[in-house]
Design a protein around this motif. Structure first.
Motif, PDB file in Angstrom:
ATOM      1  N   LEU A 297       0.807  -1.213   0.000  1.00  0.00           N
ATOM      2  CA  LEU A 297       0.000   0.000   0.000  1.00  0.00           C
ATOM      3  C   LEU A 297       0.848   1.274   0.000  1.00  0.00           C
ATOM      4  N   LEU A 298       2.143   1.157   0.333  1.00  0.00           N
ATOM      5  CA  LEU A 298       2.970   2.349   0.496  1.00  0.00           C
ATOM      6  C   LEU A 298       3.049   3.177  -0.785  1.00  0.00           C
ATOM      7  N   GLU A 299       3.374   2.530  -1.895  1.00  0.00           N
ATOM      8  CA  GLU A 299       3.469   3.270  -3.152  1.00  0.00           C
ATOM      9  C   GLU A 299       2.114   3.830  -3.545  1.00  0.00           C
ATOM     10  N   ALA A 300       1.068   3.025  -3.327  1.00  0.00           N
ATOM     11  CA  ALA A 300      -0.276   3.477  -3.695  1.00  0.00           C
ATOM     12  C   ALA A 300      -0.665   4.717  -2.896  1.00  0.00           C
ATOM     13  N   MET A 301      -0.402   4.704  -1.592  1.00  0.00           N
ATOM     14  CA  MET A 301      -0.783   5.817  -0.742  1.00  0.00           C
ATOM     15  C   MET A 301       0.095   7.036  -0.963  1.00  0.00           C
ATOM     16  N   GLY A 302       1.384   6.806  -1.234  1.00  0.00           N
ATOM     17  CA  GLY A 302       2.300   7.925  -1.377  1.00  0.00           C
ATOM     18  C   GLY A 302       2.348   8.526  -2.765  1.00  0.00           C
ATOM     19  N   GLU A 303       2.196   7.679  -3.792  1.00  0.00           N
ATOM     20  CA  GLU A 303       2.388   8.145  -5.161  1.00  0.00           C
ATOM     21  C   GLU A 303       1.132   8.081  -6.021  1.00  0.00           C
ATOM     22  N   GLY A 304       0.072   7.427  -5.523  1.00  0.00           N
ATOM     23  CA  GLY A 304      -1.140   7.306  -6.336  1.00  0.00           C
ATOM     24  C   GLY A 304      -0.955   6.380  -7.523  1.00  0.00           C
ATOM     25  N   GLN A 305      -0.081   5.380  -7.361  1.00  0.00           N
ATOM     26  CA  GLN A 305       0.174   4.444  -8.439  1.00  0.00           C
ATOM     27  C   GLN A 305       0.686   3.136  -7.848  1.00  0.00           C
ATOM     28  N   VAL A 306       0.652   2.067  -8.649  1.00  0.00           N
ATOM     29  CA  VAL A 306       1.232   0.792  -8.252  1.00  0.00           C
ATOM     30  C   VAL A 306       2.082   0.284  -9.407  1.00  0.00           C
ATOM     31  N   THR A 307       3.126  -0.472  -9.070  1.00  0.00           N
ATOM     32  CA  THR A 307       4.008  -1.036 -10.081  1.00  0.00           C
ATOM     33  C   THR A 307       3.945  -2.549 -10.000  1.00  0.00           C
ATOM     34  N   VAL A 308       3.586  -3.187 -11.101  1.00  0.00           N
ATOM     35  CA  VAL A 308       3.477  -4.642 -11.178  1.00  0.00           C
ATOM     36  C   VAL A 308       4.340  -5.125 -12.330  1.00  0.00           C
ATOM     37  N   ASP A 309       5.298  -5.989 -12.016  1.00  0.00           N
ATOM     38  CA  ASP A 309       6.204  -6.538 -13.025  1.00  0.00           C
ATOM     39  C   ASP A 309       6.870  -5.431 -13.853  1.00  0.00           C
ATOM     40  N   GLY A 310       7.275  -4.363 -13.176  1.00  0.00           N
ATOM     41  CA  GLY A 310       7.999  -3.291 -13.831  1.00  0.00           C
ATOM     42  C   GLY A 310       7.150  -2.276 -14.566  1.00  0.00           C
ATOM     43  N   THR A 311       5.834  -2.497 -14.593  1.00  0.00           N
ATOM     44  CA  THR A 311       4.932  -1.560 -15.271  1.00  0.00           C
ATOM     45  C   THR A 311       4.141  -0.770 -14.244  1.00  0.00           C
ATOM     46  N   THR A 312       4.104   0.549 -14.402  1.00  0.00           N
ATOM     47  CA  THR A 312       3.402   1.411 -13.457  1.00  0.00           C
ATOM     48  C   THR A 312       1.978   1.672 -13.937  1.00  0.00           C
ATOM     49  N   HIS A 313       1.042   1.555 -13.010  1.00  0.00           N
ATOM     50  CA  HIS A 313      -0.368   1.786 -13.312  1.00  0.00           C
ATOM     51  C   HIS A 313      -0.887   2.885 -12.388  1.00  0.00           C
ATOM     52  N   ASP A 314      -1.493   3.911 -12.957  1.00  0.00           N
ATOM     53  CA  ASP A 314      -2.042   5.002 -12.165  1.00  0.00           C
ATOM     54  C   ASP A 314      -3.350   4.589 -11.505  1.00  0.00           C
ATOM     55  N   LEU A 315      -3.526   5.033 -10.267  1.00  0.00           N
ATOM     56  CA  LEU A 315      -4.759   4.780  -9.539  1.00  0.00           C
ATOM     57  C   LEU A 315      -5.781   5.869  -9.856  1.00  0.00           C
ATOM     58  N   PRO A 316      -7.060   5.618  -9.571  1.00  0.00           N
ATOM     59  CA  PRO A 316      -8.075   6.641  -9.838  1.00  0.00           C
ATOM     60  C   PRO A 316      -7.798   7.910  -9.032  1.00  0.00           C
ATOM     61  N   ASP A 317      -8.261   9.009  -9.547  1.00  0.00           N
ATOM     62  CA  ASP A 317      -8.148  10.294  -8.853  1.00  0.00           C
ATOM     63  C   ASP A 317      -9.557  10.836  -8.615  1.00  0.00           C
ATOM     64  N   PRO A 318      -9.922  11.104  -7.351  1.00  0.00           N
ATOM     65  CA  PRO A 318      -9.112  11.037  -6.143  1.00  0.00           C
ATOM     66  C   PRO A 318      -8.938   9.608  -5.634  1.00  0.00           C
ATOM     67  N   PHE A 319      -7.919   9.428  -4.787  1.00  0.00           N
ATOM     68  CA  PHE A 319      -7.643   8.131  -4.175  1.00  0.00           C
ATOM     69  C   PHE A 319      -7.483   8.340  -2.680  1.00  0.00           C
ATOM     70  N   PHE A 320      -8.226   7.562  -1.913  1.00  0.00           N
ATOM     71  CA  PHE A 320      -8.319   7.802  -0.472  1.00  0.00           C
ATOM     72  C   PHE A 320      -8.406   6.463   0.239  1.00  0.00           C
ATOM     73  N   VAL A 321      -7.473   6.200   1.169  1.00  0.00           N
ATOM     74  CA  VAL A 321      -7.458   4.954   1.939  1.00  0.00           C
ATOM     75  C   VAL A 321      -7.944   5.226   3.353  1.00  0.00           C
ATOM     76  N   LEU A 322      -8.892   4.429   3.790  1.00  0.00           N
ATOM     77  CA  LEU A 322      -9.336   4.451   5.180  1.00  0.00           C
ATOM     78  C   LEU A 322      -9.004   3.077   5.754  1.00  0.00           C
ATOM     79  N   ALA A 323      -7.993   3.038   6.635  1.00  0.00           N
ATOM     80  CA  ALA A 323      -7.529   1.779   7.205  1.00  0.00           C
ATOM     81  C   ALA A 323      -8.001   1.643   8.641  1.00  0.00           C
TER      82      ALA A 323
END
Length: 318
Positions: free
Chosen positions: A121-147
């Protein structure tokens, strides 16, 4: 969008969520503060107080997509981010998005997953994106985590490291409702055929970024900016604290104070805005010394003492 319109939208969201969730207004305003300040919220409370309903209600009221991730000891990072799946028809791998690809993500009992999964979750929460197998995918905007995490049951849990806690702009708790609130919950359950409380959208999802941008126009007097910095630095000088609030934490207090001003129908920040958000913004960022922990020192008490010790600036309203 101007400040008065943003405040009106906030009032509608708070009223809508408050009609479904039995809790006090201050708690809902704290959660909304996190949304406006483009941050994430950590809820530490016992089960059964309505944390899931709160997250879903905010998503519905804001007109945003919602996803719930139940954290367990066997949860893998790919279960959160998604993975590349082989398509026999095309003979190629295609990315299958995980549940993190939603505007509002409920990370339920986040401390039950091992650190490797929590770190997903760190990259998702900090950068608004995730990287899978070297490819970066942008998350929806806005992005908000409630843990959420349970502060009572510690068996089979993995405490969040400091770097992970620092990603949350505020940490708060719902607490138990008042007698009247619990009675209302009983009345709701008395008729099992009645429809469960739900929240209808009171905002269009695309309006949320516009409301968030209003914060950039909120005026903050130089004396109040000095006050924000002084509060953060004072936590590092307390004898009970091993690690005080980081510069990022000071910035988060500044952002949260601007969000509180908008919720309070003002286009400028006053010292009370800073004081109201200082505890939920600072408490989870403090690391106490071993001696202070043995003595039973409380991080909330440290923040309260800092607020009492640092002089409040005298600022005239614009």
């Amino acid at each position: 969008m101007d400040q008065s319109t943003a405040t009106e939208r906030c009032e509608r969201v708070l009223d809508a969520v408050g009609s479904a969730v039995v809790t006090d207004r201050e708690f809902l305003e704290t959660v909304l503060t996190g949304v406006l300040a483009r941050g994430h919220v950590l809820l530490e409370d016992v089960p059964g107080t309505g944390k899931t309903l709160t997250a879903r209600s905010f998503a519905n009221a804001l007109g945003l997509s919602f996803s719930r991730i139940q954290f367990t000891p066997d949860l893998l990072p790919a279960d959160i981010t998604g993975s590349n799946v082989y398509d026999e028809g095309t003979g190629e791998f295609e990315f299958s998005a995980g549940p993190v690809f939603a505007n509002v993500v409920l990370a339920d009992e986040i401390n039950r997953a091992p650190p490797k999964t929590q770190a997903a979750l760190l990259e998702a929460m900090g950068e608004g994106q995730v990287t899978v197998d070297g490819t970066t995918h942008d998350l929806p905007d806005p992005f908000f985590v409630l843990a959420t995490q349970n502060p009572v049951e510690q068996e089979g849990t993995f405490g969040l490291p400091e770097a992970q806690r620092d990603r949350f702009i505020v940490k708060t708790a719902m607490g138990y409702p008042a007698f009247e609130g619990e009675r209302e919950l009983v009345d709701r359950r008395a008729d099992r055929t009645a429809k469960a409380p739900s929240v209808e959208p009171v905002m269009a999802g695309e309006e949320v970024p516009a409301v968030q941008r209003v914060l950039e126009s909120v005026r903050v007097d130089p004396k109040i900016r000095d006050y924000v910095v002084a509060l953060g630095r004072a936590t590092r000088e307390d004898d009970r604290v091993a690690v005080g609030v980081s510069p990022r934490g000071v910035q988060r207090l500044f952002e949260a104070a601007r969000a509180r001003a908008v919720i309070s129908d003002r286009e400028y920040v006053v010292p009370d805005d800073v004081k109201r958000v200082a505890e939920p913004t600072f408490t989870h960022r403090l690391v106490l010394t071993d001696e202070a922990s043995v003595r039973g020192a409380d991080r909330g008490a440290v923040v309260d003492d800092v607020l009492d010790r640092v002089e409040v600036p005298a600022v005239k309203s614009p």
